[in-house]
Design an enzyme around this catalytic site. Structure first.
Site, mmCIF file in Angstrom:
data_model
loop_
_atom_site.group_PDB
_atom_site.id
_atom_site.type_symbol
_atom_site.label_atom_id
_atom_site.label_comp_id
_atom_site.label_asym_id
_atom_site.label_seq_id
_atom_site.Cartn_x
_atom_site.Cartn_y
_atom_site.Cartn_z
ATOM 1 N N ASP A 124 -18.193 3.465 1.526
ATOM 2 C CA ASP A 124 -16.689 3.736 1.713
ATOM 3 C C ASP A 124 -16.319 4.065 3.199
ATOM 4 O OD1 ASP A 124 -13.941 4.284 0.914
ATOM 5 O OD2 ASP A 124 -14.720 4.903 -0.920
ATOM 6 N N ASP A 167 -10.912 2.228 2.825
ATOM 7 C CA ASP A 167 -9.828 3.049 2.424
ATOM 8 C C ASP A 167 -8.705 3.204 3.125
ATOM 9 O OD1 ASP A 167 -9.860 5.795 0.644
ATOM 10 O OD2 ASP A 167 -8.960 6.490 2.894
ATOM 11 N N GLU A 200 -8.744 -1.356 0.490
ATOM 12 C CA GLU A 200 -7.630 -0.719 -0.632
ATOM 13 C C GLU A 200 -6.498 -0.709 0.151
ATOM 14 O OE1 GLU A 200 -6.762 3.864 -2.534
ATOM 15 O OE2 GLU A 200 -7.308 3.467 -0.379
ATOM 16 N N HIS A 224 -11.612 6.544 -9.003
ATOM 17 C CA HIS A 224 -11.642 7.898 -8.807
ATOM 18 C C HIS A 224 -10.262 8.565 -8.441
ATOM 19 C CE1 HIS A 224 -11.497 6.200 -4.721
ATOM 20 N NE2 HIS A 224 -11.289 7.427 -4.336
ATOM 21 N N ASP A 225 -9.204 7.785 -8.318
ATOM 22 C CA ASP A 225 -7.890 7.935 -7.988
ATOM 23 C C ASP A 225 -6.980 7.815 -9.277
ATOM 24 O OD1 ASP A 225 -8.371 8.657 -5.302
ATOM 25 O OD2 ASP A 225 -7.876 6.746 -4.819
HETATM 26 C C1 NOJ Z 1 -7.654 6.671 -0.900
HETATM 27 C C2 NOJ Z 1 -8.797 7.390 -1.634
HETATM 28 O O1 NOJ Z 1 -9.139 6.353 -2.459
HETATM 29 C C3 NOJ Z 1 -8.522 8.670 -2.137
HETATM 30 O O2 NOJ Z 1 -9.291 9.235 -2.913
HETATM 31 C C4 NOJ Z 1 -8.287 9.371 -0.858
HETATM 32 O O3 NOJ Z 1 -7.568 10.844 -0.981
HETATM 33 C C5 NOJ Z 1 -7.157 8.819 0.071
HETATM 34 N N1 NOJ Z 1 -7.485 7.443 0.116
HETATM 35 C C6 NOJ Z 1 -7.095 9.096 1.471
HETATM 36 O O4 NOJ Z 1 -8.296 8.937 2.107
#
Ligand code: NOJ
Length: 563
Positions: free
Chosen positions: A98, A200, A257, A330-331
């Site tokens: 990541d 990210d 992402e 995970h989000d």
């Molecule tokens: C996206 C990530 O998936 C998330 O978990 C994170 O809090 C934010 N970006 C900031 O890095």
């Protein structure tokens, strides 16, 4: 369309903190991952996406990196990492790291230097700006989690930008020296043998110079800066440069992402001739049902809306670019709870298989989020004290404590959409803490671990786990699943999700009942075939059954190969 291994791959996401704890400190670790590689090999995945494992003070569970070339203390050592990489490769599993380079931690040595003084050589690694004449922040932008995006620093008398937490200062991509540092770090990992990067919020890295004020929504304290940092003016230049300096020299898999990305932009990011990224994560479907306060006020959504979004992405990237396919990460909440909430009690297993069937037969690379393969569900903690996620705790502060939402509404939002839903530990067996740790877990295990766990899934050959395994095997066997064209079927149905994939003589017909009723699937009259075979289904079905009209059972899913 070019054929490549990453188009044919199934990716499994590991959130290391919650995967498996090998040393009893309550936190998952790298040795824990190595210990479970045989399990992943059995599932049959090709690539692991590892959420951040780098040194971090953990303001945001590793998405705040204080040293990109060292391992987080709780997760182990570089030797543990090297061993895991070797063991994974030995089993034919690739590793994707990541890459969190929109921001670093404020404890990164670059930032510590940077804040010393205006003329420090690292000053320009971050985005510093004097306040407005009246001393207010340089712009009205709000950070993702509630505060101003600018934090005043007493020492040097200027503000720095942080689109996320104040402990996550944004890196200054306008600075060529910073960019070269990032590429050097990427080459360090690639030279070690890793196979690619998930990046990210990578479409945030180019900001409009001058940081103009963004639109203010009624009742909001801060403006929306996103028009000035999403897909910003130099983003393609930066990604092409990154590609030239790093990936082009290796054989990698890359996924960006990208909140707020649309199809036209995705084509620019992933078009093969453009030399940027392989694929992007889009957010349109996971934002479905968002209300006044976004995901914290979730409302109803329609199946036709979900289909319409995914259809557009299938069709939009059919002639250039590549989709990444996901229900959860995970989000996001757990897949079954998010997409088939009514099924959790009675039809969890059928619904989990149905969702998997739909996702794994679309065009694109499917992502499995850890625990999805055993049908893990959301967690419904009663008390806010049991939650750990910074985003959730900030929303609780800003929405409930400030009186915008009642307690019940706030908790409903957290139960349906909070990030900790997917961060409770993997339920390995029915022992205390689901066998995740012999210590005290950093976040409680979902109380349903006695019923839902890996051990029982492995013991039952009709489990969700073996269904996923079969889907992955089918993808390896039938090229039409990877490279076939896409066509939606019964578009207007609010119950049935169905589509066709075609490659040469081979046609794949996917039909799924998204609800607990018994709707009738009707075969399109234009569809001709002489032989049919059921490739996979979540109820017993015989090849002989006439499919011109099919009464589907609750959450039933079938895939036919027609020739
Ligand atoms: C996206 C990530 O998936 C998330 O978990 C994170 O809090 C934010 N970006 C900031 O890095």
């Amino acid at each position: 369309m070019n054929k490549t291994w990453w188009k044919e791959s199934v990716i499994y996401q590991i959130y290391p903190r919650s995967f498996y704890d090998s040393n009893g400190d309550g936190i998952g670790d790298i040795k824990g991952i190595t210990a479970k590689l045989d399990y992943l090999k059995e599932l049959g995945i090709d690539v692991i996406w590892l959420s951040p494992i780098f040194k971090s003070p953990n303001a945001d569970n590793g998405y705040d990196v204080s040293d990109y070339q060292d391992i987080m203390d709780e997760f182990g050592t570089m030797e543990d990492f090297d061993e895991m990489l070797e063991e994974a490769h030995h089993r034919g599993i690739k590793i994707m790291l990541d890459l969190v380079v929109n921001h670093s931690s404020d404890e990164h040595k670059w930032f510590i230097e940077s804040r010393q003084s205006k003329d420090n050589p690292y000053r320009d690694y971050y985005i510093w700006h004097p306040g407005k004449e009246n001393g207010e922040p340089p712009s009205n932008w709000g950070a993702m989690w509630g505060d101003s995006a600018w934090k005043y620093d007493e020492v040097s008398g200027e503000y720095y930008l942080h689109l996320f937490h104040e402990k996550q200062p944004d890196l200054n991509w306008e600075n060529p020296t910073l960019r070269e540092e990032v590429y050097k770090m990427m080459r360090y990992w690639l030279d070690k043998g890793i196979d690619g990067f998930r990046m990210d919020v990578i479409n945030f890295i180019s900001k409009v110079p001058g940081f103009p004020d963004g639109p203010m929504r009624e009742g909001e304290k801060f403006g929306d800066g996103s028009p000035y940092f999403l897909n910003g003016p130099r983003i393609h230049e930066f990604l092409q440069e990154m590609n030239r300096e790093t990936f082009s020299k290796y054989d990698t898999i890359t996924v960006g992402e990208m909140p707020g990305v649309n199809i036209d932009q995705a084509k620019l990011y992933t078009g093969e001739e453009r030399n940027e990224l392989n694929m992007v994560f889009q957010f349109e479907h996971v934002d479905l049902g968002n209300g006044k306060y976004g995901k914290w006020t979730p409302g109803p959504w329609k199946l036709t809306d979900l289909k319409q979004i995914l259809d557009r992405w299938q069709e939009g990237l059919a002639t250039g670019g590549w989709n990444s396919l996901y229900w959860s990460n995970h989000d996001q909440p757990r897949a079954v709870s998010r997409w088939t909430p009514g099924a959790e009690e009675k039809y969890r297993e059928k619904a989990a298989k149905m969702l998997a069937t739909l996702l794994h037969n679309l065009q694109g690379s499917p992502y499995i989020y850890q625990g999805e393969e055993i049908g893990m569900t959301n967690v419904y903690f009663d008390s806010i004290d049991d939650y750990r996620d910074v985003e959730t705790l900030n929303a609780y502060r800003d929405l409930y404590k400030e009186g915008k939402l009642t307690y019940d509404k706030m908790m409903k939002g957290i139960h349906e959409r909070g990030r900790d839903n997917s961060r409770t530990p993997i339920q390995w067996d029915d022992r205390e803490h689901g066998g995740f740790t012999t210590g005290t877990p950093w976040i409680q295990v979902n109380p349903n671990y006695k019923k839902i766990n890996v051990k029982s899934a492995l013991e039952d050959n009709t489990s969700i786990f073996y269904y996923y395994k079969k889907l992955i095997q089918l993808r390896k066997k039938h090229e039409v699943i990877v490279y076939g064209t896409y066509e939606s079927v019964m578009k207007d149905s609010e119950e049935i999700y169905a589509y066709m994939r075609t490659l040469g003589e081979n046609k794949l017909l996917v039909m799924a009942n998204f609800m607990d009723g018994t709707p009738v699937f009707t075969l399109p009259s234009t569809l001709g075939f002489t032989s049919k075979e059921v490739l996979i289904s979540n109820y017993e079905v015989s090849d002989e059954e006439d499919i011109s009209s099919v009464v589907l059972k609750p959450y039933e899913a079938r895939v036919y190969l027609l020739r």
